[in-house]
Design a protein around this motif. Sequence first.
Motif, PDB file in Angstrom:
ATOM      1  N   LEU A  26       0.807  -1.217   0.000  1.00  0.00           N
ATOM      2  CA  LEU A  26       0.000   0.000   0.000  1.00  0.00           C
ATOM      3  C   LEU A  26       0.841   1.268   0.000  1.00  0.00           C
ATOM      4  N   VAL A  27       1.975   1.253   0.665  1.00  0.00           N
ATOM      5  CA  VAL A  27       2.843   2.430   0.698  1.00  0.00           C
ATOM      6  C   VAL A  27       3.345   2.752  -0.713  1.00  0.00           C
ATOM      7  N   ALA A  28       3.484   1.741  -1.538  1.00  0.00           N
ATOM      8  CA  ALA A  28       3.970   1.938  -2.905  1.00  0.00           C
ATOM      9  C   ALA A  28       2.927   2.596  -3.809  1.00  0.00           C
ATOM     10  N   LYS A  29       1.655   2.606  -3.378  1.00  0.00           N
ATOM     11  CA  LYS A  29       0.597   3.220  -4.173  1.00  0.00           C
ATOM     12  C   LYS A  29       0.705   4.742  -4.083  1.00  0.00           C
ATOM     13  N   LYS A  30       0.568   5.425  -5.210  1.00  0.00           N
ATOM     14  CA  LYS A  30       0.731   6.872  -5.238  1.00  0.00           C
ATOM     15  C   LYS A  30      -0.598   7.614  -5.097  1.00  0.00           C
ATOM     16  N   GLY A  31      -1.628   7.120  -5.746  1.00  0.00           N
ATOM     17  CA  GLY A  31      -2.906   7.816  -5.719  1.00  0.00           C
ATOM     18  C   GLY A  31      -3.759   7.382  -4.550  1.00  0.00           C
ATOM     19  N   PRO A  32      -5.005   7.844  -4.480  1.00  0.00           N
ATOM     20  CA  PRO A  32      -5.934   7.353  -3.461  1.00  0.00           C
ATOM     21  C   PRO A  32      -6.202   5.871  -3.681  1.00  0.00           C
ATOM     22  N   PHE A  33      -6.365   5.140  -2.606  1.00  0.00           N
ATOM     23  CA  PHE A  33      -6.513   3.694  -2.745  1.00  0.00           C
ATOM     24  C   PHE A  33      -7.438   3.165  -1.652  1.00  0.00           C
ATOM     25  N   VAL A  34      -8.299   2.218  -2.031  1.00  0.00           N
ATOM     26  CA  VAL A  34      -9.212   1.583  -1.081  1.00  0.00           C
ATOM     27  C   VAL A  34      -9.031   0.076  -1.173  1.00  0.00           C
ATOM     28  N   PRO A 194       1.464   7.445   3.001  1.00  0.00           N
ATOM     29  CA  PRO A 194       0.103   7.975   2.990  1.00  0.00           C
ATOM     30  C   PRO A 194      -0.527   8.061   4.378  1.00  0.00           C
ATOM     31  N   LEU A 195      -1.668   8.732   4.424  1.00  0.00           N
ATOM     32  CA  LEU A 195      -2.540   8.697   5.598  1.00  0.00           C
ATOM     33  C   LEU A 195      -3.392   7.433   5.500  1.00  0.00           C
ATOM     34  N   PHE A 196      -3.346   6.600   6.543  1.00  0.00           N
ATOM     35  CA  PHE A 196      -4.148   5.377   6.567  1.00  0.00           C
ATOM     36  C   PHE A 196      -5.418   5.612   7.374  1.00  0.00           C
ATOM     37  N   ILE A 197      -6.565   5.298   6.782  1.00  0.00           N
ATOM     38  CA  ILE A 197      -7.843   5.368   7.492  1.00  0.00           C
ATOM     39  C   ILE A 197      -8.440   3.967   7.515  1.00  0.00           C
ATOM     40  N   PHE A 198      -8.512   3.389   8.700  1.00  0.00           N
ATOM     41  CA  PHE A 198      -9.042   2.036   8.873  1.00  0.00           C
ATOM     42  C   PHE A 198     -10.526   2.102   9.240  1.00  0.00           C
ATOM     43  N   ILE A 199     -11.338   1.327   8.528  1.00  0.00           N
ATOM     44  CA  ILE A 199     -12.765   1.203   8.821  1.00  0.00           C
ATOM     45  C   ILE A 199     -13.027  -0.244   9.235  1.00  0.00           C
ATOM     46  N   GLY A 225      -2.617  10.342  -1.485  1.00  0.00           N
ATOM     47  CA  GLY A 225      -2.027  10.321  -0.156  1.00  0.00           C
ATOM     48  C   GLY A 225      -2.926   9.738   0.911  1.00  0.00           C
ATOM     49  N   ILE A 226      -4.080   9.194   0.520  1.00  0.00           N
ATOM     50  CA  ILE A 226      -4.987   8.552   1.478  1.00  0.00           C
ATOM     51  C   ILE A 226      -5.199   7.098   1.074  1.00  0.00           C
TER      52      ILE A 226
END
Length: 429
Positions: A26-34, A194-199, A225-226
């Motif tokens: 996930l850190v390697a991802k550049k754009g927004p990612f879910v 990125p900023l990690f948001i856990f749901i 960055g999210i």
Amino acid sequence: MHEEINEWSGDVLQRKRYADFLTQYLVAKKGPFVININAPWGSGKTFFIEHWCEDLKKEHPCVLFNAWENDFSNDPLLSVISCIEKDLSPLLSVTDKNDKKINSGLSKAGKYLKSIAPILARAAVSKAIGKDGLEELQQLNEKDEKAATEIVEKVTEQLIRNNKAVEKAIENFEESLKDLIEKLTCNRSDLKKPLFIFIDELDRCRPLYAIELLERIKHLFGVPGIVFVIATDTEQLKHSVNAIYGSGFDSNTYLRRFFDQSYTLPLPNYIEYAKLLFQELDSDLVDRFVQIGISASGDEKNLWIGNGGDNSGYSKRNDYTLTTEQNNRAELVLLFSLFSAFFKLDLRTQKQCYEKILAITSSVPFGEKLHFAYLIFLVMLETKDPVVFKEYFSFGKDQGHEKKELIKTKFSSFHNIRCKKSQGCLQRG
């Protein structure tokens, strides 16, 4: 040579390695990612998410939002925003905390979006012409064509204004998020994107709340960055989707709209899951069970009951027999896992059986003891097949052979359960 992994405390399922792998991905991802973390209910998703989040906090800003605990809210967006502000505010510098754009941008945008995003026709009409006008509209007939046209024009104008307002609010909201991420990661040396948001526990929420939360995340948080990590029992979440859109709705395709990637946590085996269930069992409850003393497979054959009850067989090691030395909790774990394997119980059913065993044990008067192996057998039999459970008790005390044949006929397993004859235990399964 494999790199040594510093396991989490209490990580009986050894899942930190999965978190480390996902972090690198996930850190390697550049754009927004879910990403969707999928695992059945009761398989330790919350433990995994909470410990992974704590690990990431050492290098990344993180937010942990428990959807089920916030299910009382009328709008999930405001709950998520509130959680973001609560978890990230302590990470901001004093200067950044006083930045009005950062401090209030998310809340104001979120509240505004909540008030105007659901632009329903009836609501739009009400705003455009008022309550009296709405009542008049309902009473219009075919001769009132001119009046109806004027009303439609007013409604159209209001919808256009509302749509522009929504676009502007979304734009402000995204700018506030970008500013927040920059303040957190550029003004500090210890945190990075990125900023990690856990749901967590989305699948336990009311169907409408769960769907609305996914919609908000998809349409409002598309900011570089999210990374959103959404933990669900995806099969259960599909039921929530069908509860809203109908049983014939393609919930699988629908959910794929929201997730850029899905990762299914490997299911624990029977022993691993039993360890997870019993790890916090009160020692007082352990003492209420009769310990039967399980030995390793392959002991002298006169220690075991044979198929024919004549102590024959079992003189050789059986690769399908799980064993442990006698030491209280380990014996309970082994017996529970063996019977779970015998009855082929899924994780949810194992959890339910464990809770039932706890309830029964807690109700036993002090000083009395329970035969744990037989208790597990009866609880799981009744849970797996109530009809067979009732039939089992239709046999008399002298019909042990009939009971054994009933169970052998209805169930089969590679895992054998064998106990010393002197203990009067079940001889097989």
